[in-house]
Design an enzyme around this catalytic site. Structure first.
Site, mmCIF file in Angstrom:
data_model
loop_
_atom_site.group_PDB
_atom_site.id
_atom_site.type_symbol
_atom_site.label_atom_id
_atom_site.label_comp_id
_atom_site.label_asym_id
_atom_site.label_seq_id
_atom_site.Cartn_x
_atom_site.Cartn_y
_atom_site.Cartn_z
ATOM 1 N N CYS A 23 -1.961 -0.221 1.510
ATOM 2 C CA CYS A 23 -1.308 -0.843 0.357
ATOM 3 C C CYS A 23 -2.074 -0.483 -0.910
ATOM 4 C CB CYS A 23 -1.302 -2.351 0.568
ATOM 5 S SG CYS A 23 -0.890 -3.312 -0.886
ATOM 6 N N GLU A 41 3.958 -6.609 1.145
ATOM 7 C CA GLU A 41 4.024 -6.604 -0.327
ATOM 8 C C GLU A 41 4.584 -7.923 -0.859
ATOM 9 O OE1 GLU A 41 2.490 -4.353 -2.019
ATOM 10 O OE2 GLU A 41 2.083 -3.167 -0.225
ATOM 11 N N HIS A 47 1.957 -10.351 -1.395
ATOM 12 C CA HIS A 47 1.279 -10.234 -2.705
ATOM 13 C C HIS A 47 2.077 -10.928 -3.796
ATOM 14 C CE1 HIS A 47 -1.958 -7.782 -1.344
ATOM 15 N NE2 HIS A 47 -1.231 -6.715 -1.057
ATOM 16 N N HIS A 60 -5.633 -9.476 -0.205
ATOM 17 C CA HIS A 60 -5.864 -8.884 1.115
ATOM 18 C C HIS A 60 -6.781 -9.757 1.955
ATOM 19 C CE1 HIS A 60 -4.588 -4.707 -0.408
ATOM 20 N NE2 HIS A 60 -3.611 -5.291 0.261
#
Ligand SMILES: [Zn+2]
Ligand SMILES: [Zn+2]
Length: 650
Positions: free
Chosen positions: A169, A361, A364, A370
């Site tokens: 990512c 994603e 996020h 993370h």
């Protein structure tokens, strides 16, 4: 199919996200000793894109340093000589395509190095930065190695380059999410030994999860195909793009859309949309936020999703081609590198699972960083789905709940479905939470619902059981008829439904007044019940029917004419509070309950009303007690976890 470049050709074999599980494969790839092809894997559109060259493998110390800069391990100026200090001008900092006028913000809102890559601290962009020293690199390397559980050598060794060559990512590792009690040895905890029965149970759960996800995908596909027209979306010029500072979503209903002209070419539009719906659902199954597809072409969605390559959409990051960075989120939007090879398959070992990457994603966008835990969905490195499915880890669930809180809401009925396994003759049970037309199956030992919950009631149950009033399990040996009665009943309105616990069909239905007649009493069991419960204790052996403030005690004697109601009382008279405070006046059980639930795993009788729960302190399956005493114990979501609606209400 591959671009002929002699020694590198063999590198082109697959999507190379060599997890920690396949390091030997990586070595073979790196040295060009093996070759393979993508035979057998075709995209759903029938076109199989050739595998491009992965230019993002890390081999040299210089590439190590670049990686550390790119992913937030260095806050010093990465690309300057350590011997001279130089003031960076915006033109040098931003990629050549960067046009300051196209952003609504000042350049410090988006910082990148000369290769267009992000700097950890955007505010450094127009300040004179301190160049990195060798010891800065060693410290950064050690931090990276620690994060990824590599031997902490401080050197750009083979373990490190191998890890850095994996697909990942684009979000930097600047902040790592850790929960209280999680330490750097957490990896070892994840891999603790499990017993054989644990593994068998886990395998069965995985199978069920896989089946459910496939069903869901099919359901979404069918729904999308039924829609007359696909939602239109205007590709945006990304005026809102700044930098990745989102701290999560503030709304409970969030819209998303695939940007027109920015779809992935090798997967059909319907499949991409179905996969996105599924990816959002991974999160909405555990938090009180729901996601829906935006269908208004005149306005923007909260989350715009696009497949792009290289420099794109005024984004402050750029993609690096096949391999390396595969996706990132910017503000609340998701960008996927269209140079990667995605698949809708849930268990491909050769291509990137679009579902997995999208769900990461979205994590996020929801505000997660993370995690260094390898079983976390928020691990930055792409891992292939070894077992063909994935689920949020306990870490993920707890982390996201710490941001959004638990789900709440009332239930039609909560019950343990106890039945005899015909093969083993053992009694077994599952715990169900019924709400309107959907149901959760609760895993008591894992303290969470089943993966993919809730499901529509008519998926596994008779369709007449939508919007039930209550459930009742009656089981008793009747001495006069020498027969064991084991009846599972649902109630709705004035009807009862006798359910076969093995075939899962309604065997018999009729009016409540027929099933529980009132022979010689002045009252009968009412319709539209709130709750029902069989008090199986030896000295009681009565069915309680709850309606409003009243509880009706019924002496059920199947096969006998001596059955009837014994009394009708106020709930608080039969179930007095332990103390006056336990009535919990804001939402008292005195005026009625939603469900009376005997939990076999907790061995307690509960009243649930809205979010509130009371426990019967005198109720015990193995005592001679016959009384009741209700104690307020708080909200149900502190006793049972992750029971969330998942889909937005229509
Ligand atoms: Zn990430
Ligand atoms: Zn982007």
């Amino acid at each position: 199919m591959c671009v002929r470049r002699s020694t590198y050709c063999s590198l082109l074999l697959q999507t190379i996200f060599i997890g920690i599980y396949s390091s030997t494969l990586f070595a073979e790839l790196l040295h060009g000793e093996k070759s393979a092809s993508l035979t057998g894997v075709t995209s759903s559109s029938g076109v199989s894109p050739s595998t491009p060259l992965n230019k993002n493998t890390v081999k040299t110390t210089d590439e190590c340093k670049k990686y550390l800069c790119k992913y937030g391990y260095l806050t010093c100026s990465c690309h300057q000589s350590t011997k001279r200090r130089k003031r960076q001008l915006p033109e040098e900092i931003f990629p050549i395509e960067y046009n300051p006028n196209s952003l609504s913000t000042t350049p410090d809102m988006a910082a990148a190095d000369e290769t267009g890559r992000q700097l950890t601290s955007p505010s450094l962009a127009h300040e004179e930065q301190i160049p990195c020293t060798d010891s800065d690199f060693v410290i950064a390397l050690k931090k990276f190695q620690k994060n990824y559980q590599l031997p902490v050598s401080g050197l750009c060794d083979s373990n490190t380059t191998r890890q850095m060559s994996q697909k990942r990512c684009g979000q930097p590792d600047t902040v790592i999410d850790k929960l209280e009690g999680e330490d750097d040895d957490s990896l070892k905890q994840v891999r603790k030994k499990r017993s054989l029965s644990d593994m068998i149970e886990e395998a069965a759960r995985l199978e069920e999860a896989k089946k459910r996800r496939k069903q869901l995908f099919q359901q979404y596909m069918d729904e999308i195909k039924e829609e007359k027209a696909r939602p239109l979306g205007v590709p945006k010029n990304h005026k809102r793009t700044k930098r990745s500072t989102s701290k999560g979503l503030k709304k409970k209903r969030v819209s998303w859309r695939l940007m027109v002209n920015h779809e992935y070419l090798y997967i059909s539009g319907e499949e991409q949309r179905s996969i996105m719906r599924m990816a959002f659902r991974y999160w909405s199954e555990v938090i009180p936020v729901c996601f829906y597809e935006h269908k208004d072409s005149n306005s923007e969605a909260d989350i715009e999703i696009g497949f792009v390559e290289g420099v794109h959409l005024n984004c402050y990051r750029q993609f690096d081609g096949y391999g390396g960075e595969i996706a990132h989120k910017v503000d609340d939007d998701l960008h996927f590198d269209s140079s990667e090879q995605y698949t809708v398959e849930l268990d491909s070992s050769t291509r990137l699972s679009l579902l997995l990457v999208a769900a990461h994603e979205i994590g996020h966008v929801l505000g997660l960083n993370h995690s260094t835990q390898v079983d976390s969905l928020m691990h930055a490195i792409y891992h292939e789905l070894l077992d063909g499915t994935f689920q949020l880890s306990d870490h993920d669930r707890r982390q996201i709940t710490s941001l959004y809180g638990p789900c709440n809401g009332s239930f039609n009925s909560v019950f343990d479905f106890v039945r005899t396994d015909l093969r083993t003759n053992r009694r077994m049970f599952n715990s169900y939470f019924f709400r309107e037309d959907h149901v959760w199956k609760y895993q008591n030992n894992l303290e969470r619902t089943t993966i993919g919950d809730p499901i529509r009631i008519d998926t596994n149950w008779d369709r007449s059981l939508k919007n039930i009033d209550t459930f009742l399990h009656y089981y008793k040996y009747n001495t006069s008829t020498s027969r064991f009665y084991d009846e599972h009943l649902f109630f709705k309105g004035s009807s009862y439904y006798l359910y076969n616990a093995h075939t899962h069909v309604v065997e018999q239905s009729g009016r409540i007044s027929q099933k529980y007649p009132s022979y010689n009493s002045t009252f009968s069991i009412p319709s539209n019940l709130d709750a029902a419960f069989f008090d199986f204790r030896r000295r009681v052996s009565l069915i309680y029917f709850f309606k409003g403030r009243k509880v009706y005690s019924y002496n059920y004697q199947p096969g006998s004419s001596h059955q009837c109601c014994t009394s009708v009382q106020n709930i608080v008279d039969l179930f007095p509070p332990a103390t006056p405070d336990d009535l919990h006046s804001e939402n008292s059980y005195e005026t009625g309950i939603d469900t009376a639930y005997y939990s076999n795993s907790k061995r307690n009788l509960y009243f649930i009303k809205g979010d509130d729960v009371w426990v019967d302190e005198l109720f015990s399956s193995n005592s001679n007690s016959h009384g009741h005493r209700m104690k307020y114990v708080g909200k149900w979501y502190n006793l049972w976890f992750y029971i969330c609606d998942a889909d937005c209400p229509a």
